[in-house]
Design an enzyme around this catalytic site. Structure first.
Site, PDB file in Angstrom:
ATOM      1  N   LYS A  64       0.853  -1.203   0.000  1.00 45.35           N
ATOM      2  CA  LYS A  64       0.000   0.000   0.000  1.00 45.35           C
ATOM      3  C   LYS A  64       0.884   1.247   0.000  1.00 45.35           C
ATOM      4  CE  LYS A  64      -4.235  -2.018   1.032  1.00 45.35           C
ATOM      5  NZ  LYS A  64      -3.729  -3.305   1.485  1.00 45.35           N
ATOM      6  N   SER A 119     -11.930  -0.685   2.376  1.00 44.43           N
ATOM      7  CA  SER A 119     -13.075  -1.405   2.937  1.00 44.43           C
ATOM      8  C   SER A 119     -13.560  -0.869   4.284  1.00 44.43           C
ATOM      9  CB  SER A 119     -12.721  -2.890   3.083  1.00 44.43           C
ATOM     10  OG  SER A 119     -11.549  -3.053   3.868  1.00 44.43           O
ATOM     11  N   GLY A 177     -16.500  -8.859   6.329  1.00 44.64           N
ATOM     12  CA  GLY A 177     -17.943  -8.755   6.155  1.00 44.64           C
ATOM     13  C   GLY A 177     -18.561  -9.113   4.825  1.00 44.64           C
ATOM     14  N   GLY A 181     -17.997 -13.930  -3.612  1.00 46.18           N
ATOM     15  CA  GLY A 181     -18.808 -13.845  -4.828  1.00 46.18           C
ATOM     16  C   GLY A 181     -19.466 -12.492  -5.026  1.00 46.18           C
ATOM     17  N   ARG A 195      -8.094 -14.151   6.099  1.00 48.41           N
ATOM     18  CA  ARG A 195      -8.309 -15.040   7.245  1.00 48.41           C
ATOM     19  C   ARG A 195      -9.264 -16.201   7.003  1.00 48.41           C
ATOM     20  NH1 ARG A 195      -9.126  -9.815  10.969  1.00 48.41           N
ATOM     21  NH2 ARG A 195      -9.205  -8.874   8.903  1.00 48.41           N
TER      22      ARG A 195
END
Lengths: 219, 219
Positions: A64, A119, A177, A181, A195
């Site tokens: 990053k 996110s 969260g 897909g 994770r």
């Protein structure tokens, strides 16, 4: 290759053995691996080992980067031995930042992936209002890919519209969260999963169990 | 201590020997040292060696962290053995980013330094327009310090007005164009100087020759 459109984030793993085992076990099942700052600082040389453990995978250096060109190029020189792609932020802008990094990566035939949204909730206050500007910077830097969060699918869709040729990589799947897909359905090309896979007792089986979420979509 | 208000950026140095020698030679003359990503990736364990080579100095881990809280905390855990302060960006926001990092650093009695502006021209298009918002995020995260560029003194003055209690650190001195002393006159507490000192044949003498720029100001 019949890998799922999944890039495994390796940063929750603590040891060289854990990282290399996981990559060997999942090689061919995932499209690639993302090696971040925690792994690179904790386990010297781990980038090269990931590269060696699965030659066919896309290996991404996820630092990053968000610095002046000079510093980002110095870092990219170090990761150039093993990384196919390098992640940097759009936020520091083009001139004196992504301009230099982009030139260096092109000369080294490496891909530039640019973060245009994140996110976590806090980023929606700072980055989302200037998404167009950030995607514009990524375009100007001739980015191969964009990072946009699976947790906010409408941001993926907007990024997709703003930069149609870009490959979109979406973090935030699993522990953060979003469901596997979801991001691909919103227009992402790859989902970055950490994770959910790396803490599994059987990472290969967990990965295979995700196949229906991608409706047989392979890369 | 009669050190100048200068923090030496070590990233242009290539070897362990060069870094440790420079720190030993300048220990007591500079307020501190900034160890960035290029050094940390190229020279494993260099953070601890800098710490050991000059116990009295402020040692800053300059990873320009810009990630979700979870990842930034993982990195801070690794640098906690040697860094007095950690640099992170404001733009990933508070919630899910600086909130977690700030809590971790407080528990470990380490200082949080937040980048609110950068020295390169590109950043003036993205970060300067939201300087107030970025400083607000740094305040909310109870930052000890702010990073604002010596190349744009009016940004330092604005940051100073927006967050009076913060310590301001200014990069961009020397190779990037600002003259030593300019940022301090604009309201900065420390100037970060890299190549001007690290590429000098006699870093201690070069540092001492800068004293008049700070008008005898010591820390």
């Amino acid at each position: 290759m019949v890998a799922l459109p999944v890039i495994i984030g390796l940063d929750a793993l603590q040891s060289r053995y854990q990282v290399v085992s996981l990559v060997q076990e999942t090689c061919g099942l995932a499209a690639g691996y993302k090696v971040g700052l925690p792994s690179l600082l904790r386990i010297p040389g781990i980038g090269r080992e990931v590269r060696k453990a699965c030659d066919e995978a896309l290996v991404i250096a996820d630092l990053k980067l968000a610095d002046i060109a000079d510093t980002m190029v110095r870092v990219a020189e170090i990761t150039s031995g093993w990384a196919d792609a390098v992640i940097a932020h759009a936020f520091p802008g083009y001139e004196g930042a992504l301009d230099g990094l982009s030139r260096f990566l092109e000369e080294n035939r490496q891909k530039l992936v640019v973060v245009v949204a994140m996110s976590n909730p806090g980023a929606s206050e700072t980055m989302d209002p200037i998404l167009e500007k950030l995607v514009g910077i990524a375009k100007r830097a001739r980015a191969w890919g964009l990072v946009a969060p699976a947790t906010r699918p409408h941001v993926i869709a907007r990024a997709r519209n703003l930069f149609t040729e870009a490959v979109i990589l979406s973090p935030g799947v699993g522990a953060q969260g979003a469901r596997p897909g979801e991001a691909v359905r919103a227009g992402a090309d790859y989902e970055i999963i950490g994770r959910l896979i790396t803490t599994s007792r059987d990472p290969a089986a967990t990965l295979q169990s995700l196949a229906p979420s991608y409706k047989g979509r392979h890369v």
